[in-house]
Design an enzyme around this catalytic site. Structure first.
Site, PDB file in Angstrom:
ATOM      1  N   GLY A  23       3.985  13.737  -4.709  1.00 28.56           N
ATOM      2  CA  GLY A  23       4.991  14.330  -3.825  1.00 28.56           C
ATOM      3  C   GLY A  23       5.846  13.301  -3.125  1.00 28.56           C
ATOM      4  O   GLY A  23       7.090  13.390  -3.118  1.00 28.56           O
ATOM      5  N   ILE A  24       5.224  12.301  -2.524  1.00 27.19           N
ATOM      6  CA  ILE A  24       5.997  11.299  -1.781  1.00 27.19           C
ATOM      7  C   ILE A  24       6.839  10.470  -2.749  1.00 27.19           C
ATOM      8  O   ILE A  24       8.026  10.211  -2.506  1.00 27.19           O
ATOM      9  CB  ILE A  24       5.054  10.418  -0.927  1.00 27.19           C
ATOM     10  CG1 ILE A  24       4.560  11.238   0.274  1.00 27.19           C
ATOM     11  CG2 ILE A  24       5.749   9.120  -0.487  1.00 27.19           C
ATOM     12  CD1 ILE A  24       3.579  10.534   1.190  1.00 27.19           C
ATOM     13  N   ASP A  61       3.764   5.988 -13.065  1.00 30.32           N
ATOM     14  CA  ASP A  61       2.554   6.738 -12.723  1.00 30.32           C
ATOM     15  C   ASP A  61       1.620   6.632 -13.922  1.00 30.32           C
ATOM     16  O   ASP A  61       1.855   5.779 -14.798  1.00 30.32           O
ATOM     17  CB  ASP A  61       2.899   8.209 -12.393  1.00 30.32           C
ATOM     18  CG  ASP A  61       1.903   8.859 -11.419  1.00 30.32           C
ATOM     19  OD1 ASP A  61       0.726   9.020 -11.803  1.00 30.32           O
ATOM     20  OD2 ASP A  61       2.299   9.200 -10.285  1.00 30.32           O
ATOM     21  N   ASP A 113      -0.534   1.880 -14.774  1.00 30.25           N
ATOM     22  CA  ASP A 113      -1.798   2.033 -14.052  1.00 30.25           C
ATOM     23  C   ASP A 113      -1.942   0.825 -13.140  1.00 30.25           C
ATOM     24  O   ASP A 113      -2.105  -0.308 -13.606  1.00 30.25           O
ATOM     25  CB  ASP A 113      -2.956   2.089 -15.063  1.00 30.25           C
ATOM     26  CG  ASP A 113      -4.297   2.297 -14.375  1.00 30.25           C
ATOM     27  OD1 ASP A 113      -4.398   2.078 -13.150  1.00 30.25           O
ATOM     28  OD2 ASP A 113      -5.261   2.673 -15.073  1.00 30.25           O
ATOM     29  N   VAL A 114      -1.894   1.070 -11.833  1.00 27.66           N
ATOM     30  CA  VAL A 114      -1.852  -0.051 -10.887  1.00 27.66           C
ATOM     31  C   VAL A 114      -3.146  -0.857 -10.855  1.00 27.66           C
ATOM     32  O   VAL A 114      -3.172  -1.968 -10.323  1.00 27.66           O
ATOM     33  CB  VAL A 114      -1.493   0.418  -9.450  1.00 27.66           C
ATOM     34  CG1 VAL A 114      -0.101   1.010  -9.399  1.00 27.66           C
ATOM     35  CG2 VAL A 114      -2.547   1.368  -8.896  1.00 27.66           C
ATOM     36  N   TYR A 133     -10.617   5.234   2.350  1.00 27.30           N
ATOM     37  CA  TYR A 133      -9.179   5.483   2.492  1.00 27.30           C
ATOM     38  C   TYR A 133      -8.637   4.764   3.735  1.00 27.30           C
ATOM     39  O   TYR A 133      -7.673   4.000   3.670  1.00 27.30           O
ATOM     40  CB  TYR A 133      -8.919   6.989   2.595  1.00 27.30           C
ATOM     41  CG  TYR A 133      -7.452   7.341   2.644  1.00 27.30           C
ATOM     42  CD1 TYR A 133      -6.665   7.245   1.508  1.00 27.30           C
ATOM     43  CD2 TYR A 133      -6.854   7.765   3.829  1.00 27.30           C
ATOM     44  CE1 TYR A 133      -5.304   7.547   1.549  1.00 27.30           C
ATOM     45  CE2 TYR A 133      -5.504   8.072   3.887  1.00 27.30           C
ATOM     46  CZ  TYR A 133      -4.735   7.971   2.737  1.00 27.30           C
ATOM     47  OH  TYR A 133      -3.395   8.274   2.775  1.00 27.30           O
ATOM     48  N   LYS A 191      -6.043   1.572   3.737  1.00 30.29           N
ATOM     49  CA  LYS A 191      -4.698   1.752   4.297  1.00 30.29           C
ATOM     50  C   LYS A 191      -4.451   0.784   5.459  1.00 30.29           C
ATOM     51  O   LYS A 191      -3.318   0.340   5.677  1.00 30.29           O
ATOM     52  CB  LYS A 191      -4.496   3.207   4.737  1.00 30.29           C
ATOM     53  CG  LYS A 191      -4.444   4.185   3.558  1.00 30.29           C
ATOM     54  CD  LYS A 191      -3.298   3.860   2.621  1.00 30.29           C
ATOM     55  CE  LYS A 191      -3.189   4.816   1.459  1.00 30.29           C
ATOM     56  NZ  LYS A 191      -2.089   4.459   0.538  1.00 30.29           N
ATOM     57  N   THR A 233       2.112  17.350   0.324  1.00 29.37           N
ATOM     58  CA  THR A 233       2.044  17.004  -1.098  1.00 29.37           C
ATOM     59  C   THR A 233       0.704  17.465  -1.655  1.00 29.37           C
ATOM     60  O   THR A 233      -0.176  17.916  -0.907  1.00 29.37           O
ATOM     61  CB  THR A 233       2.137  15.479  -1.332  1.00 29.37           C
ATOM     62  OG1 THR A 233       0.885  14.882  -0.958  1.00 29.37           O
ATOM     63  CG2 THR A 233       3.270  14.841  -0.546  1.00 29.37           C
TER      64      THR A 233
END
Ligand SMILES: NC(=O)c1ccc[n+]([C@@H]2O[C@H](COP(=O)([O-])OP(=O)(O)OC[C@H]3O[C@@H](n4cnc5c(N)ncnc54)[C@H](O)[C@@H]3O)[C@@H](O)[C@H]2O)c1
Length: 253
Positions: free
Chosen positions: A18-19, A38, A63-64, A157, A161, A192
């Site tokens: 979404g973002i 992505d 793929d990061v 998470y 972050k 999202t």
């Protein structure tokens, strides 16, 4: 917006979320070229075609968690005449679990995508920006990286972050004299699919988040898009090594 209408190329990781799509749409409206990346293959190409921007936008699988992939995408884009001026390292996952039962795999995957993945991406694209002497980078952090949010428990998470916000300060200072600005964006609760699991399991939690947000609602992806466009633009030429919250006032409480 100043500097976005000059055919510059911007690349977004996790861009089909979404973002990511909100940011892509906004940058395209300002006249930029955009590479949406992505891990969703054909679906990504279809989604990007729906943005209706013709050959100013393309989709690439990236793929990061694979450092080699970031290198080869960066090389390919340069060879194609699409050198990346601006990077939004945005791919992320947000699993929740009480810490006493936190699964090993979930910890490793979250760190691999949210922290290692940001670093591999920034190292590849940032090195090329430093070589060219210009560029702008945005790392997607979260209010959960700046504050302890609740009621969700998501230690990996929040920790990743927080690390990403500090990475923006570290790199912003390191590359300040190289013509490359690095900042983080810290979205608040944004509407999202990352919220889908909680929307299903505990709709009252969404209401609680809205209640705690001074603006009284979720943030919309387009609002993150406008903030990203500003940070990428030449209007933000004096801004580096900092984190901008787009959270409806949440973190001020
Ligand atoms: N939505 C929110 O409330 C919110 C709040 C704060 C921060 N964020 C952050 O914003 C970013 C985008 O979140 P979103 O809300 O658009 O979520 P989303 O789930 O809609 O999008 C995340 C995207 O990342 C992609 N992805 C997952 N693993 C990947 C990998 N290994 N390599 C590349 N891409 C991968 C997914 O396919 C997905 O398209 C995330 O980093 C998230 O943590 C979101």
């Amino acid at each position: 917006m100043k500097g976005l209408d000059q055919d510059r190329v911007f690349l977004i990781t996790g861009g089909i979320g979404g973002i990511g799509l909100g940011v892509a749409q906004t940058l395209l409206e300002y006249g930029s070229r955009v590479v949406v990346t992505d891990v969703v293959g054909e679906e990504g190409a279809d989604e990007v075609a729906r943005l209706g921007a013709g050959d100013r936008v393309r989709y690439v699988d990236l793929d990061v968690t694979d450092p080699e992939a970031a290198e080869s995408v960066a090389d390919q884009l340069e060879a194609d005449g699409w050198p990346v001026f601006g990077l939004m390292a945005n791919a992320g996952v947000a699993p929740t679990s009480p810490t006493v039962d936190y699964p090993d795999d979930t910890w490793r995957t979250t760190v691999d995508i949210n922290l290692n993945g940001v670093f591999w991406t920034v190292r590849s694209f940032g090195r090329r920006m430093v070589e060219r002497g210009e560029g702008a980078i945005i790392l997607t952090s979260s209010i959960a990286g700046l504050r302890v949010v609740s009621p969700e428990t998501h230690v990996a998470y929040g920790a990743t972050k927080a690390a990403v916000a500090h990475m923006a300060s570290l790199l912003g200072v390191e590359w300040a004299k190289e013509g490359v600005r690095v900042n983080a964006l810290a979205p608040g609760y944004t509407d999202t699919s990352i919220l889908d699991a909680i929307r299903e399991e505990s709709p009252e939690t969404i209401e609680e988040w809205k209640h705690r947000t001074p603006l009284g609602r979720l943030i919309q992806p387009e609002e993150i898009g406008q903030a990203a466009a500003f940070l990428f633009s030449d209007l933000a030429s004096g801004i580096t090594a900092t984190t901008l919250s787009v959270d409806g006032g949440y973190a001020a409480r």
